[in-house]
Design a protein around this motif. Structure first.
Motif, PDB file in Angstrom:
ATOM      1  N   TRP A  82      41.135  59.225 -33.794  1.00  0.00           N
ATOM      2  CA  TRP A  82      39.872  59.169 -34.525  1.00  0.00           C
ATOM      3  C   TRP A  82      39.869  60.114 -35.727  1.00  0.00           C
ATOM      4  CZ3 TRP A  82      36.638  55.358 -34.489  1.00  0.00           C
ATOM      5  CH2 TRP A  82      36.609  54.510 -33.380  1.00  0.00           C
ATOM      6  N   ILE A  83      40.541  61.230 -35.605  1.00  0.00           N
ATOM      7  CA  ILE A  83      40.668  62.115 -36.770  1.00  0.00           C
ATOM      8  C   ILE A  83      41.503  61.414 -37.843  1.00  0.00           C
ATOM      9  CG2 ILE A  83      41.522  64.332 -37.607  1.00  0.00           C
ATOM     10  CD1 ILE A  83      41.079  65.475 -34.827  1.00  0.00           C
ATOM     11  N   LEU A  84      42.544  60.708 -37.420  1.00  0.00           N
ATOM     12  CA  LEU A  84      43.393  59.975 -38.358  1.00  0.00           C
ATOM     13  C   LEU A  84      42.593  58.895 -39.082  1.00  0.00           C
ATOM     14  CD1 LEU A  84      46.156  59.313 -39.557  1.00  0.00           C
ATOM     15  CD2 LEU A  84      46.611  57.897 -37.562  1.00  0.00           C
TER      16      LEU A  84
ATOM     17  N   LEU B 129      30.045  56.785 -52.272  1.00  0.00           N
ATOM     18  CA  LEU B 129      30.690  58.078 -52.075  1.00  0.00           C
ATOM     19  C   LEU B 129      31.705  58.294 -53.192  1.00  0.00           C
ATOM     20  CD1 LEU B 129      31.443  57.983 -48.233  1.00  0.00           C
ATOM     21  CD2 LEU B 129      29.805  59.513 -49.342  1.00  0.00           C
ATOM     22  N   ASN B 130      31.921  59.548 -53.538  1.00  0.00           N
ATOM     23  CA  ASN B 130      32.940  59.895 -54.521  1.00  0.00           C
ATOM     24  C   ASN B 130      33.831  60.990 -53.963  1.00  0.00           C
ATOM     25  OD1 ASN B 130      32.240  58.190 -56.767  1.00  0.00           O
ATOM     26  ND2 ASN B 130      30.423  59.471 -57.057  1.00  0.00           N
ATOM     27  N   PHE B 131      35.059  61.023 -54.451  1.00  0.00           N
ATOM     28  CA  PHE B 131      35.961  62.088 -54.018  1.00  0.00           C
ATOM     29  C   PHE B 131      35.663  63.326 -54.841  1.00  0.00           C
ATOM     30  CE2 PHE B 131      39.857  64.532 -53.589  1.00  0.00           C
ATOM     31  CZ  PHE B 131      40.126  64.388 -52.237  1.00  0.00           C
ATOM     32  N   THR B 132      35.005  64.308 -54.218  1.00  0.00           N
ATOM     33  CA  THR B 132      34.608  65.533 -54.894  1.00  0.00           C
ATOM     34  C   THR B 132      35.387  66.713 -54.314  1.00  0.00           C
ATOM     35  OG1 THR B 132      32.834  65.939 -53.309  1.00  0.00           O
ATOM     36  CG2 THR B 132      32.293  64.587 -55.240  1.00  0.00           C
ATOM     37  N   GLU B 133      35.098  67.893 -54.839  1.00  0.00           N
ATOM     38  CA  GLU B 133      35.739  69.100 -54.305  1.00  0.00           C
ATOM     39  C   GLU B 133      35.372  69.294 -52.837  1.00  0.00           C
ATOM     40  OE1 GLU B 133      35.922  73.931 -55.160  1.00  0.00           O
ATOM     41  OE2 GLU B 133      34.948  72.578 -56.601  1.00  0.00           O
ATOM     42  N   LEU B 134      34.092  68.989 -52.501  1.00  0.00           N
ATOM     43  CA  LEU B 134      33.649  69.114 -51.109  1.00  0.00           C
ATOM     44  C   LEU B 134      34.399  68.133 -50.214  1.00  0.00           C
ATOM     45  CD1 LEU B 134      31.762  70.232 -48.935  1.00  0.00           C
ATOM     46  CD2 LEU B 134      30.053  68.527 -49.640  1.00  0.00           C
ATOM     47  N   THR B 135      34.588  66.884 -50.707  1.00  0.00           N
ATOM     48  CA  THR B 135      35.334  65.886 -49.942  1.00  0.00           C
ATOM     49  C   THR B 135      36.763  66.355 -49.701  1.00  0.00           C
ATOM     50  OG1 THR B 135      34.074  64.228 -51.178  1.00  0.00           O
ATOM     51  CG2 THR B 135      35.832  63.414 -49.764  1.00  0.00           C
TER      52      THR B 135
ATOM     53  N   VAL C   2      40.179  70.284 -43.795  1.00  0.00           N
ATOM     54  CA  VAL C   2      39.773  70.701 -42.442  1.00  0.00           C
ATOM     55  C   VAL C   2      40.187  69.639 -41.425  1.00  0.00           C
ATOM     56  CG1 VAL C   2      37.803  71.177 -40.920  1.00  0.00           C
ATOM     57  CG2 VAL C   2      37.870  72.158 -43.225  1.00  0.00           C
ATOM     58  N   ALA C   3      39.942  68.362 -41.778  1.00  0.00           N
ATOM     59  CA  ALA C   3      40.305  67.273 -40.862  1.00  0.00           C
ATOM     60  C   ALA C   3      41.816  67.218 -40.654  1.00  0.00           C
ATOM     61  CB  ALA C   3      39.789  65.937 -41.407  1.00  0.00           C
ATOM     62  N   LEU C   4      42.560  67.486 -41.725  1.00  0.00           N
ATOM     63  CA  LEU C   4      44.024  67.499 -41.624  1.00  0.00           C
ATOM     64  C   LEU C   4      44.490  68.617 -40.700  1.00  0.00           C
ATOM     65  CD1 LEU C   4      46.801  66.465 -42.517  1.00  0.00           C
ATOM     66  CD2 LEU C   4      46.640  67.976 -44.511  1.00  0.00           C
ATOM     67  N   TYR C   5      43.871  69.795 -40.822  1.00  0.00           N
ATOM     68  CA  TYR C   5      44.215  70.903 -39.934  1.00  0.00           C
ATOM     69  C   TYR C   5      43.923  70.539 -38.474  1.00  0.00           C
ATOM     70  CZ  TYR C   5      44.422  73.714 -44.217  1.00  0.00           C
ATOM     71  OH  TYR C   5      44.738  74.212 -45.457  1.00  0.00           O
ATOM     72  N   LEU C   6      42.765  69.901 -38.249  1.00  0.00           N
ATOM     73  CA  LEU C   6      42.404  69.495 -36.888  1.00  0.00           C
ATOM     74  C   LEU C   6      43.382  68.458 -36.346  1.00  0.00           C
ATOM     75  CD1 LEU C   6      38.500  69.217 -37.168  1.00  0.00           C
ATOM     76  CD2 LEU C   6      39.808  70.931 -35.889  1.00  0.00           C
TER      77      LEU C   6
ATOM     78  N   PHE D 146      39.940  57.091 -44.110  1.00  0.00           N
ATOM     79  CA  PHE D 146      38.695  56.755 -44.807  1.00  0.00           C
ATOM     80  C   PHE D 146      38.580  57.595 -46.082  1.00  0.00           C
ATOM     81  CE2 PHE D 146      34.137  57.612 -45.496  1.00  0.00           C
ATOM     82  CZ  PHE D 146      33.672  56.313 -45.678  1.00  0.00           C
ATOM     83  N   ILE D 147      38.871  58.893 -45.988  1.00  0.00           N
ATOM     84  CA  ILE D 147      38.808  59.769 -47.158  1.00  0.00           C
ATOM     85  C   ILE D 147      39.906  59.423 -48.166  1.00  0.00           C
ATOM     86  CG2 ILE D 147      38.926  62.161 -47.961  1.00  0.00           C
ATOM     87  CD1 ILE D 147      37.748  63.068 -45.362  1.00  0.00           C
ATOM     88  N   ILE D 148      41.092  59.073 -47.649  1.00  0.00           N
ATOM     89  CA  ILE D 148      42.187  58.666 -48.542  1.00  0.00           C
ATOM     90  C   ILE D 148      41.784  57.424 -49.335  1.00  0.00           C
ATOM     91  CG2 ILE D 148      44.531  57.707 -48.599  1.00  0.00           C
ATOM     92  CD1 ILE D 148      45.178  59.574 -46.232  1.00  0.00           C
ATOM     93  N   GLY D 149      41.078  56.489 -48.684  1.00  0.00           N
ATOM     94  CA  GLY D 149      40.572  55.304 -49.370  1.00  0.00           C
ATOM     95  C   GLY D 149      39.627  55.671 -50.503  1.00  0.00           C
TER      96      GLY D 149
END
Length: 328
Positions: A165-167, A32-38, A44-48, A172-175
Motif C-alpha cells: 500500500w505504501i508502494l 493536484l500538483n507536484f509541489t515542494e510539499l508533495t 517520507v513515504a519512500l523512507y517508510l 500515485f505521487i510519481i504519476g
C-alpha cells in the motif's frame, strides 16, 4: 500453481498502473500538483517503504540465513549488468556515428580537455553528497531488518501488505510528478536517435544479468528481474519482494544501489572512450537525476537531453519489466 502466479503478477501490474494513472489524471485535471510539499511527502513515504521492506526481511528467517549469498548475488548482478551495458554501448559506436550523420546530433562527443572543471576534492564532495541518500535508505533497511528480527511474526508485515500500500501511494505521487513535468514528447519523437541509447542499455543490462545464472536456483526470469531495476533500487527490490521473493528482492535492492554507486565512479573513466553513450548507459535510470551532474561534467551540456530521456524511459519501464520477468 504457475497459472495462479501469472494471474497474481498480472493483477499486481494492473494495480500499479491504476495508481500511476490516477496520479497522472489528478495532475492533468489540476486537482493536484507536484509541489515542494508533495516532494517531502514522497520522501517520507519512500523512507517508510524501505523501512517496511527491512521489517519484512527481518521477519523472513529463511532469507536471513542466506544473507551472504544475497550479498554475493547483488555484487555479481551489478558487475554483470554494468559490463553488459558498457560492452554493448561501445559495440554500437559505429551505429551512433551513422545516426549523427543522418539526424542532427542531440548530444556531443567528449571534447579534449572537457570534464576537467571539477577538481578531485570537488568530485569527492559530489560523490559523498550523492551517496548520502542511498546510504540513509540502506540504513533504514538495516534498522527495519533488526526490528523485524526481534518482533514476533506479524502476518500483514511478513506478507508485504504494508509495503504494497505504501508502494501504491508512491506510484500515485510519481504519476503526479510525471504529469507535472514539462517533457516535450513531440520533440523526442522528432529525434529517434535518442531512443536507441536506452534500447541498447536495456538489452545490454538484461544480457549481462543472465550471467547470474551461474548461481544455484537462478532462472532466466529471476536473473532478468534482478537486472531490470536499471539502478532504481528503491522500487525494484520492493516489487520483487511483493511478488513473493524477499531474498531476490533484497539482492535487487543492493544490486541496483551498487549500480548507482559504480556508475558515479566509472562515468569519468568512460570519457576516455570518446563517446558519451557508455557513460549514460551505465548510469541506467539515474542518468536523469543523481548521476546527471557528473555526466554533464564529462561530456558537456549537449548530453543533457539524451541523459534525461534515457533515465525517463528506463524509469517508466521498471514497473512493467520487473513483474513481467518475475512471472516467467
Amino acid at each position: 500453481h504457475r497459472s495462479a502466479t501469472a494471474m497474481g503478477t498480472i493483477l499486481s501490474l494492473l494495480l500499479l498502473l491504476v495508481f500511476l494513472a490516477l496520479g497522472f489524471a489528478c495532475a492533468r485535471l489540476r486537482l493536484l500538483n507536484f509541489t515542494e510539499l508533495t516532494g517531502r511527502v514522497f520522501s517520507v513515504a519512500l523512507y517508510l517503504l524501505l523501512f517496511s521492506m527491512g521489517l519484512r526481511l527481518g521477519q523472513s528467517r529463511d532469507v536471513l540465513s542466506s544473507l551472504s549469498l544475497v550479498g554475493l548475488l547483488a555484487v555479481s548482478g551489478t558487475l554483470f549488468a554494468c559490463a553488459g551495458t558498457v560492452i554493448l554501448q561501445l559495440a554500437f559506436t559505429p551505429v551512433y556515428r551513422r545516426l549523427d550523420r543522418i539526424f542532427a546530433p542531440s548530444f556531443v562527443p567528449a571534447r579534449p580537455g572537457f570534464g576537467k572543471s571539477l577538481s578531485g576534492s570537488r568530485r569527492a564532495r559530489m560523490l559523498l553528497h550523492n551517496l548520502k541518500k542511498p546510504l540513509i535508505l540502506l540504513v533504514l533497511v538495516v534498522i527495519g531488518t533488526v526490528v523485524g528480527l526481534f518482533l514476533p511474526e506479524i502476518a500483514w508485515v511478513r506478507d508485504g501488505t504494508v509495503a504494497t500500500w505504501i508502494l501504491y501511494f508512491l506510484l500515485f505521487i510519481i504519476g503526479i510528478q510525471m504529469a507535472s513535468g514539462e517533457s516535450d514528447l513531440t520533440a523526442l519523437l522528432r529525434q529517434p536517435s535518442l531512443l536507441v541509447v536506452p534500447l541498447v542499455t536495456i538489452v545490454g543490462t538484461l544480457l549481462g544479468s543472465l550471467g547470474t545464472l551461474v548461481f544455484d536456483g537462478m532462472t532466466p526470469g529471476r536473473a532478468l528481474a534482478l537486472g531490470s531495476g536499471f539502478g532504481w533500487y528503491s522500487l525494484s527490490g520492493v516489487l520483487i519482494s511483493n511478488l513473493g521473493d524477499p531474498s531476490l528482492g533484497a539482492a535487487a535492492f543492493l544490486s541496483n544501489l551498487l549500480r548507482e554507486t559504480l556508475a558515479f565512479l566509472a562515468i569519468p573513466l568512460l570519457r576516455a572512450s570518446g563517446r558519451c553513450e557508455s557513460g549514460v548507459g551505465i548510469a541506467g535510470a539515474t542518468s536523469m537525476d543523481v548521476t546527471l551532474p557528473v555526466i554533464e561534467d564529462s561530456w558537456g551540456p549537449g548530453v543533457i537531453p539524451l541523459s534525461v530521456t534515457h533515465g525517463v524511459i528506463l524509469s517508466l519501464l521498471v514497473p512493467f519489466l520487473v513483474p513481467l520477468f518475475m512471472s516467467l
